[in-house]
Write an enzyme that holds these catalytic residues in place. Structure first.
Site, short mmCIF file in Angstrom:
data_model
loop_
_atom_site.label_atom_id
_atom_site.label_comp_id
_atom_site.label_asym_id
_atom_site.label_seq_id
_atom_site.Cartn_x
_atom_site.Cartn_y
_atom_site.Cartn_z
N TYR A 76 -1.69 -0.75 10.70
CA TYR A 76 -1.92 -1.14 9.30
C TYR A 76 -0.69 -0.75 8.46
CZ TYR A 76 -3.87 -1.25 4.58
OH TYR A 76 -4.09 -1.51 3.25
N SER B 74 0.85 -1.20 0.00
CA SER B 74 0.00 0.00 0.00
C SER B 74 0.88 1.24 0.00
CB SER B 74 -0.87 0.01 1.26
OG SER B 74 -1.46 1.27 1.46
P1 NDP Z 1 -11.36 -6.13 0.17
O1 NDP Z 1 -11.79 -6.03 1.60
O2 NDP Z 1 -12.37 -5.97 -0.89
O3 NDP Z 1 -10.57 -7.50 -0.06
C1 NDP Z 1 -9.84 -8.15 0.95
C2 NDP Z 1 -9.90 -9.62 0.68
O4 NDP Z 1 -9.12 -10.32 1.64
C3 NDP Z 1 -11.31 -10.21 0.75
O5 NDP Z 1 -11.51 -11.01 -0.40
C4 NDP Z 1 -11.30 -11.07 1.99
O6 NDP Z 1 -12.18 -12.19 1.79
C5 NDP Z 1 -9.84 -11.48 2.06
N1 NDP Z 1 -9.39 -11.82 3.41
C6 NDP Z 1 -9.42 -11.04 4.52
N2 NDP Z 1 -8.99 -11.72 5.58
C7 NDP Z 1 -8.68 -12.96 5.13
C8 NDP Z 1 -8.20 -14.15 5.76
N3 NDP Z 1 -7.95 -14.19 7.08
N4 NDP Z 1 -8.01 -15.25 5.00
C9 NDP Z 1 -8.26 -15.22 3.68
N5 NDP Z 1 -8.71 -14.14 3.04
C10 NDP Z 1 -8.92 -13.03 3.76
O7 NDP Z 1 -10.22 -5.02 0.02
P2 NDP Z 1 -9.13 -4.71 -1.12
O8 NDP Z 1 -9.41 -5.41 -2.37
O9 NDP Z 1 -8.96 -3.24 -1.12
O10 NDP Z 1 -7.83 -5.31 -0.44
C11 NDP Z 1 -6.86 -6.06 -1.14
C12 NDP Z 1 -5.48 -5.67 -0.64
O11 NDP Z 1 -5.22 -4.33 -1.07
C13 NDP Z 1 -5.35 -5.64 0.87
O12 NDP Z 1 -4.12 -6.26 1.23
C14 NDP Z 1 -5.32 -4.15 1.22
O13 NDP Z 1 -4.59 -3.91 2.39
C15 NDP Z 1 -4.64 -3.59 -0.02
N6 NDP Z 1 -4.84 -2.18 -0.28
C16 NDP Z 1 -6.10 -1.66 -0.42
C17 NDP Z 1 -6.27 -0.29 -0.68
C18 NDP Z 1 -7.63 0.32 -0.83
O14 NDP Z 1 -7.72 1.58 -0.84
N7 NDP Z 1 -8.71 -0.45 -0.97
C19 NDP Z 1 -5.11 0.60 -0.87
C20 NDP Z 1 -3.85 -0.08 -0.74
C21 NDP Z 1 -3.73 -1.40 -0.46
P3 NDP Z 1 -12.88 -13.00 3.00
O15 NDP Z 1 -13.41 -11.96 3.94
O16 NDP Z 1 -13.94 -13.80 2.31
O17 NDP Z 1 -11.80 -13.85 3.58
#
Ligand code: NDP
Length: 253
Positions: free
Chosen positions: A161, A148
């Site tokens: 975070y 990020s």
């Molecule tokens: P989302 O919340 O849409 O996606 C996160 C995903 O992670 C979900 O599919 C969730 O599915 C999965 N997840 C969470 N915890 C677990 C776990 N314990 N085991 C397996 N899967 C898990 O957010 P984003 O798409 O934004 O996030 C994707 C990445 O991008 C993250 O690492 C985030 O930190 C990073 N990011 C996001 C930004 C933003 O502005 N959105 C900016 C910069 C980085 P489920 O709950 O079904 O497990």
């Protein structure tokens, strides 16, 4: 959106239940890759797999919690059974739980560290042997981490975070020095504000409203914008490694 040639590639995408992970799975599948979809919510993964298959792709939903190393090992065995060795791994699973450090939210600190950092390590550990075997056989192998902009820029109340993301950035940089010589490409993607479900888990009303305000202030990236970068970089010729990319909304400072 462009499409990229990923025929004959087998991808594993964590966080595929929503946001960047789901968008990446769709784009890689559109380019011809077989995609294994990993996250906890099987209903979401099944829905996405059905959509990818209806569009002519090949997808395997695998429910897994990345914080559980035994479950991650089982998921890797399942992927290997169905698809053989994967050659492309995207670590997108993550959680973002901001709160003032003085609120003492050790529960949230553990969830973020266990998911964003230790979970990423469990996944790398489970799938790296396949990536190395692929590379040793002369084929393209990719390890992608989603860090990020918060690895570089300070946001008050997001300290833990940001620390997990700084760790992921440093992990990717270090791993590249080990794995590059083995022909495994390591790419670290560092997005800015992106419209996904990530902010939906914030339990602090003021910080939740602050994030909503940012989305109102500037046109954010879409999950597909980030997926596009991942599909672009993983479809380059084998000797080309885009090792790190910060992808920001144009108006984000
Ligand atoms: P989302 O919340 O849409 O996606 C996160 C995903 O992670 C979900 O599919 C969730 O599915 C999965 N997840 C969470 N915890 C677990 C776990 N314990 N085991 C397996 N899967 C898990 O957010 P984003 O798409 O934004 O996030 C994707 C990445 O991008 C993250 O690492 C985030 O930190 C990073 N990011 C996001 C930004 C933003 O502005 N959105 C900016 C910069 C980085 P489920 O709950 O079904 O497990």
């Amino acid at each position: 959106m462009d499409s990229y040639d990923l025929h004959d590639r087998t991808a594993v995408i964590t966080g595929a239940a929503s946001g960047m992970g789901a968008a990446t799975a769709e784009l890689l599948a559109a380019g011809g890759a077989r995609v294994a979809l990993l996250a906890r919510r099987l209903d979401r993964l099944q829905h996405l797999a059905d959509k990818i298959q209806a569009d002519g792709g090949t997808a395997l939903p695998v429910a897994v919690d990345v914080t559980d190393p035994a479950a991650v090992a089982s998921a890797a065995a399942r992927v290997a059974d169905v698809f053989g060795d994967p050659d492309l791994l995207v670590n997108a699973a993550g959680v973002m739980l901001p709160n003032p450090i003085t609120d003492d939210r050790a529960d949230e600190w553990s969830r973020m560290i266990d998911t964003n950092l230790t979970g990423t390590l469990h996944v790398i550990r489970a799938f790296l042997p396949a990536l190395r075997a692929t590379a040793a056989a002369g084929r393209t192998a990719d390890l992608v981490t989603v860090s990020s902009i918060s690895a570089h820029v300070v946001f008050p109340n997001y300290a833990v975070y940001a620390a997990t993301k700084a760790a992921v950035t440093h992990l990717a940089t270090s791993l590249r020095s080990e794995l590059g010589p083995q022909s495994v490409r390591v790419t670290n993607v560092e997005p800015g504000l992106t419209a996904t479900e990530l902010g939906g888990h914030i339990d602090n009303a003021e910080l939740s409203a602050q994030l909503d305000g940012m989305f109102r202030m500037l046109p954010a990236l879409s999950a597909t914008d980030v997926a596009d970068l991942i599909a672009y970089t993983t479809s380059r010729p084998r000797h080309v490694n885009l090792r790190q990319a910060i992808l920001l909304p144009t108006q984000q400072a």
